[in-house]
Scaffold this motif. Structure first.
Motif: not given
Length: 146
Positions: A102-106, A110-122, A136-139
């Motif tokens: 886990t960690n936080y993403v700015h 948006r492309s990082s948030v999308s990639w993390l979502r694609w990996l299956g991250a909450e 920031f979003h907690r991922a």
């Protein structure tokens, strides 16, 4: 282009730091990491895994405990198919024996948030963090979702 996942070395980290993606720099500054030398010194103390594209560093993840950081060059944007093909292998390698990372993403990255979502991250709701209160979003990436 050959894509591979390797244990990252300090030399890989130096290559990454010299070629950081502008969005990563913005994320770091919003998080309060203005001193890249201090950041590099902190990163080298973590367990690091890298994606190499054509022998060049594309992305490195560092882990300590259940926390992870991820930094990239522009190579994932230039070679998205190759990057995505190896991303889940990369995430599993970085995960090691942990059940989650886990960690936080700015939120602006948006492309990082999308990639993390694609990996299956909450991805949690945006919340203010850092010295300027940027959002920031907690991922959280869980083993069972990879």
């Amino acid at each position: 282009m050959k894509a591979e996942v390797v244990t990252a070395t300090p030399a890989h980290l130096d290559e990454l730091m010299a070629n950081l993606r502008p969005e990563c720099l913005a994320d770091l500054k919003a998080s309060g990491w203005a001193d890249l030398r201090a950041l590099r010194d902190a990163c080298v103390l973590t367990e690091m895994t890298a994606i190499l594209l054509g022998g060049k560093v594309a992305t490195i993840v560092g882990t300590t405990g259940n926390e992870a950081w991820v930094l990239s060059t522009t190579l994932p944007i230039q070679h998205p198919v190759e990057f995505l093909k190896v991303s889940k292998v990369f995430a599993r390698a970085a995960m090691g024996t942990r059940e989650k990372l886990t960690n936080y993403v700015h939120a602006a990255f948006r492309s990082s948030v999308s990639w993390l979502r694609w990996l299956g991250a909450e991805i949690g709701p945006p919340e203010p963090r850092g010295p300027a209160g940027d959002l920031f979003h907690r991922a959280t990436l869980r083993r069972e979702r990879l």
